[in-house]
Motif scaffolding. Structure first.
Motif, mmCIF file in Angstrom:
data_model
loop_
_atom_site.group_PDB
_atom_site.id
_atom_site.type_symbol
_atom_site.label_atom_id
_atom_site.label_comp_id
_atom_site.label_asym_id
_atom_site.label_seq_id
_atom_site.Cartn_x
_atom_site.Cartn_y
_atom_site.Cartn_z
ATOM 1 N N PRO A 20 0.814 -1.221 0.000
ATOM 2 C CA PRO A 20 0.000 0.000 0.000
ATOM 3 C C PRO A 20 0.848 1.272 0.000
ATOM 4 O O PRO A 20 0.525 2.240 -0.681
ATOM 5 N N GLY A 21 1.955 1.272 0.727
ATOM 6 C CA GLY A 21 2.825 2.442 0.755
ATOM 7 C C GLY A 21 3.459 2.728 -0.597
ATOM 8 O O GLY A 21 3.604 3.886 -1.002
ATOM 9 N N SER A 22 3.843 1.680 -1.322
ATOM 10 C CA SER A 22 4.454 1.899 -2.630
ATOM 11 C C SER A 22 3.413 2.352 -3.650
ATOM 12 O O SER A 22 3.736 3.103 -4.563
ATOM 13 N N ARG A 23 2.168 1.905 -3.488
ATOM 14 C CA ARG A 23 1.113 2.390 -4.388
ATOM 15 C C ARG A 23 0.829 3.863 -4.136
ATOM 16 O O ARG A 23 0.594 4.625 -5.077
ATOM 17 N N THR A 24 0.883 4.294 -2.871
ATOM 18 C CA THR A 24 0.739 5.717 -2.549
ATOM 19 C C THR A 24 1.877 6.502 -3.189
ATOM 20 O O THR A 24 1.661 7.562 -3.780
ATOM 21 N N ALA A 25 3.107 5.981 -3.100
ATOM 22 C CA ALA A 25 4.269 6.639 -3.705
ATOM 23 C C ALA A 25 4.139 6.692 -5.228
ATOM 24 O O ALA A 25 4.500 7.698 -5.850
ATOM 25 N N VAL A 118 11.334 8.806 -6.027
ATOM 26 C CA VAL A 118 10.196 8.776 -5.105
ATOM 27 C C VAL A 118 10.131 7.397 -4.463
ATOM 28 O O VAL A 118 10.121 6.378 -5.161
ATOM 29 N N VAL A 119 10.101 7.370 -3.130
ATOM 30 C CA VAL A 119 10.015 6.109 -2.389
ATOM 31 C C VAL A 119 8.956 6.244 -1.299
ATOM 32 O O VAL A 119 8.714 7.327 -0.786
ATOM 33 N N CYS A 145 20.423 12.428 -6.663
ATOM 34 C CA CYS A 145 19.347 13.316 -7.098
ATOM 35 C C CYS A 145 18.412 13.566 -5.906
ATOM 36 O O CYS A 145 18.523 12.893 -4.887
ATOM 37 N N PRO A 146 17.489 14.508 -6.038
ATOM 38 C CA PRO A 146 16.526 14.715 -4.941
ATOM 39 C C PRO A 146 15.675 13.460 -4.710
ATOM 40 O O PRO A 146 15.314 12.758 -5.656
ATOM 41 N N VAL A 147 15.364 13.194 -3.447
ATOM 42 C CA VAL A 147 14.551 12.033 -3.066
ATOM 43 C C VAL A 147 13.301 12.542 -2.363
ATOM 44 O O VAL A 147 13.387 13.347 -1.434
#
Length: 188
Positions: A20-25, A118-119, A145-147
């Motif tokens: 679920p967290g990766s789908r939000t990301a 994005v993580v 790079c920016p995260v």
């Protein structure tokens, strides 16, 4: 023999595991790619159970590699379908499945200064942190790079609380659940 050249457009690289967290990301990364006019690169990195060294020593693991890779592809396709309602993202870019540690893969793919990585940054207990290192922490420490670390949805925490109550067979008080849902912002 031709040499691989990275595309020149800005990219938003997002780690996807199917959680679920990766789908939000993934949803947040798509919004960021649209806003910036960048390509979206969803990446699912996988390793054999026990790691690559264990897989190299076991002849049975060699037979299973194709199956594990197929399952990784299916997880990525499932996450894309769940977030976008189909296989396509509506954005330029490409989806990748890579065999290696997730943090290492994401940092290597998001290697240009104009990339954004994005993580998902999920809530994790002490035991879970001790047993499995955080991909988000690795990326924050090693990326060039920016995260963007995306926190989990507040709704996810409420659902986890309900799951814990069910596991312990505790009576569910729907008034508490109603209060939780009232405090969740409409865009979560």
């Amino acid at each position: 023999m031709s040499e691989y050249r990275a595309p020149s457009a800005a990219r938003v690289v997002v780690g996807v595991s199917g959680s679920p967290g990766s789908r939000t990301a993934l949803g947040r990364a798509a919004d960021e790619a649209r806003r910036r006019g960048a390509e979206l690169w969803p990446v699912l990195a996988w390793e054999p159970p026990g790691g690559d060294q264990v897989a190299r020593r076991s002849p049975a693991a060699a037979v299973m590699v194709e199956e594990w890779e197929r399952q990784a592809r299916e997880r990525l396709v499932g996450a894309l379908r769940e977030v976008f309602g189909g296989m396509g993202t509506g954005l330029p870019g490409q989806a990748l499945v890579a065999r290696r540690a997730p943090g290492w893969v994401l940092v290597r793919i998001a290697c240009r200064e104009d990339d954004i990585l994005v993580v998902g940054a999920g809530r994790r207990g002490r035991l879970h942190r001790a047993l499995s290192p955080s991909v988000a922490r690795y990326c924050l420490a090693h990326a060039t790079c920016p995260v963007l670390a995306v926190p989990p949805s507040p709704l996810q925490a409420a659902l986890a609380a309900v799951h814990r109550r069910n596991t312990w067979r505790l009576r569910l008080d729907t008034r508490d659940l109603q209060k939780e849902f009232e405090t969740v912002p409409p865009d979560a």
